[in-house]
Scaffold this motif. Structure first.
Motif, short mmCIF file in Angstrom:
data_model
loop_
_atom_site.label_atom_id
_atom_site.label_comp_id
_atom_site.label_asym_id
_atom_site.label_seq_id
_atom_site.Cartn_x
_atom_site.Cartn_y
_atom_site.Cartn_z
N LEU A 77 51.30 0.30 49.69
CA LEU A 77 51.79 -0.97 50.21
C LEU A 77 52.52 -1.74 49.13
O LEU A 77 52.16 -1.67 47.96
CB LEU A 77 50.61 -1.84 50.70
CG LEU A 77 49.71 -1.27 51.77
CD1 LEU A 77 48.55 -2.21 52.03
CD2 LEU A 77 50.48 -1.05 53.06
N MET A 78 53.49 -2.51 49.54
CA MET A 78 54.16 -3.43 48.63
C MET A 78 53.84 -4.83 49.15
O MET A 78 54.05 -5.12 50.33
CB MET A 78 55.67 -3.20 48.63
CG MET A 78 56.36 -3.99 47.55
SD MET A 78 58.16 -3.76 47.50
CE MET A 78 58.38 -2.02 47.64
N VAL A 79 53.34 -5.67 48.27
CA VAL A 79 52.87 -6.99 48.68
C VAL A 79 53.68 -8.06 47.96
O VAL A 79 53.88 -7.98 46.74
CB VAL A 79 51.37 -7.15 48.36
CG1 VAL A 79 50.87 -8.50 48.83
CG2 VAL A 79 50.57 -6.03 49.00
N GLU A 80 54.13 -9.06 48.71
CA GLU A 80 54.85 -10.18 48.13
C GLU A 80 53.91 -11.35 47.89
O GLU A 80 52.82 -11.42 48.47
CB GLU A 80 55.96 -10.65 49.08
CG GLU A 80 57.05 -9.62 49.29
CD GLU A 80 58.13 -10.15 50.22
OE1 GLU A 80 59.30 -10.06 49.84
OE2 GLU A 80 57.78 -10.64 51.31
N ARG A 92 37.68 -8.12 38.53
CA ARG A 92 37.44 -9.36 39.28
C ARG A 92 38.66 -9.74 40.12
O ARG A 92 38.51 -10.20 41.25
CB ARG A 92 37.07 -10.51 38.34
CG ARG A 92 35.69 -10.34 37.69
CD ARG A 92 35.45 -11.40 36.67
NE ARG A 92 36.50 -11.21 35.63
CZ ARG A 92 36.84 -12.12 34.75
NH1 ARG A 92 36.27 -13.29 34.75
NH2 ARG A 92 37.78 -11.87 33.85
N HIS A 93 39.84 -9.54 39.58
CA HIS A 93 41.05 -9.84 40.34
C HIS A 93 41.19 -8.92 41.55
O HIS A 93 41.61 -9.36 42.62
CB HIS A 93 42.29 -9.72 39.44
CG HIS A 93 42.41 -10.82 38.45
ND1 HIS A 93 43.61 -11.14 37.87
CD2 HIS A 93 41.52 -11.69 37.93
CE1 HIS A 93 43.45 -12.15 37.03
NE2 HIS A 93 42.17 -12.48 37.05
N MET A 94 40.85 -7.65 41.37
CA MET A 94 40.92 -6.70 42.47
C MET A 94 39.92 -7.08 43.57
O MET A 94 40.25 -7.04 44.76
CB MET A 94 40.65 -5.28 41.97
CG MET A 94 41.70 -4.76 41.00
SD MET A 94 43.28 -4.46 41.77
CE MET A 94 42.95 -2.88 42.51
N GLN A 95 38.71 -7.49 43.17
CA GLN A 95 37.70 -7.90 44.15
C GLN A 95 38.15 -9.16 44.89
O GLN A 95 37.97 -9.27 46.10
CB GLN A 95 36.36 -8.12 43.47
CG GLN A 95 35.72 -6.84 43.00
CD GLN A 95 34.51 -7.06 42.11
OE1 GLN A 95 34.34 -8.12 41.52
NE2 GLN A 95 33.68 -6.04 42.00
N VAL A 108 41.05 -1.24 48.05
CA VAL A 108 42.26 -1.12 47.23
C VAL A 108 41.93 -0.18 46.08
O VAL A 108 41.10 -0.48 45.22
CB VAL A 108 42.72 -2.50 46.70
CG1 VAL A 108 43.94 -2.34 45.81
CG2 VAL A 108 43.01 -3.45 47.85
N LEU A 109 42.56 0.99 46.09
CA LEU A 109 42.27 2.01 45.07
C LEU A 109 42.92 1.68 43.74
O LEU A 109 42.36 1.94 42.68
CB LEU A 109 42.73 3.38 45.54
CG LEU A 109 42.13 3.88 46.86
CD1 LEU A 109 42.74 5.21 47.25
CD2 LEU A 109 40.63 3.97 46.76
N SER A 110 44.12 1.14 43.78
CA SER A 110 44.82 0.77 42.56
C SER A 110 45.91 -0.23 42.89
O SER A 110 46.31 -0.37 44.04
CB SER A 110 45.42 2.00 41.87
OG SER A 110 46.44 2.55 42.67
N ALA A 111 46.37 -0.91 41.86
CA ALA A 111 47.45 -1.88 42.01
C ALA A 111 48.27 -1.88 40.73
O ALA A 111 47.75 -1.56 39.65
CB ALA A 111 46.89 -3.27 42.30
#
Length: 124
Positions: A77-80, A92-95, A108-111
Motif C-alpha cells: 500500500l502507498m499511504v498519503e 511504537r510508531h508502527m503500533q 503492518v509487516l513493514s513500512a
C-alpha cells in the motif's frame, strides 16, 4: 496435481480437523505455483481467518503435509498524509499506525518512506 485434486486434498484435510471445523468453510479453488507452492482460495474470509488461528493451522499442516507452511498474503500500500515524525523503524510508531487505523496487531509487516527523510525538501 490438478486444481481439482488440490482442492479435494485440502478439503479432506479440513474434514480431518473434526467437529471443531465442521461448518466453518471449505476450499473452493487452488493454483499450483511454478516453485511448487499452492495458493488456496477459501469459501469465505471468515474461513481463511479461522485457518490462520495457530491451533487450526498446526492441525491442518499435520494432516496435509508436515513440510508445508502457511504464509499470509501481504498487500503493498502507498499511504498519503503520514506525519513527518513517523519513524518506520520505531515499533511504537508502527503500533500507533495500526491502532489509529483500527488494524489488528502486527497487520503492518513493514513500512518505509518512498522519499527518505534525508532526501525530503524543507517544504515537505
Amino acid at each position: 496435481m490438478t486444481e481439482r485434486e488440490l482442492v479435494t486434498k485440502a478439503n479432506i484435510t479440513l474434514e480431518g480437523l473434526g467437529d471443531d471445523w465442521w461448518g466453518h468453510g471449505v476450499v473452493v479453488g487452488g493454483v499450483k505455483l511454478r516453485n511448487g507452492g499452492v495458493i488456496y482460495k477459501m469459501e469465505s474470509e471468515q474461513a481463511a481467518n479461522r485457518l490462520r488461528i495457530d491451533a487450526y493451522m498446526e492441525r491442518f499442516l499435520q494432516h496435509y503435509c508436515t513440510q508445508a507452511v502457511i504464509k499470509p498474503w501481504p498487500f503493498l500500500l502507498m499511504v498519503e498524509y503520514i506525519p513527518l515524525t513517523f519513524d518506520p523503524s520505531d515499533l511504537r510508531h508502527m503500533q500507533e499506525l495500526e491502532d489509529s487505523n483500527r488494524l489488528e496487531d502486527n497487520a503492518v509487516l513493514s513500512a518505509r518512506w518512498i522519499n527518505p527523510p534525508s532526501r525530503q525538501s524543507d517544504r515537505q
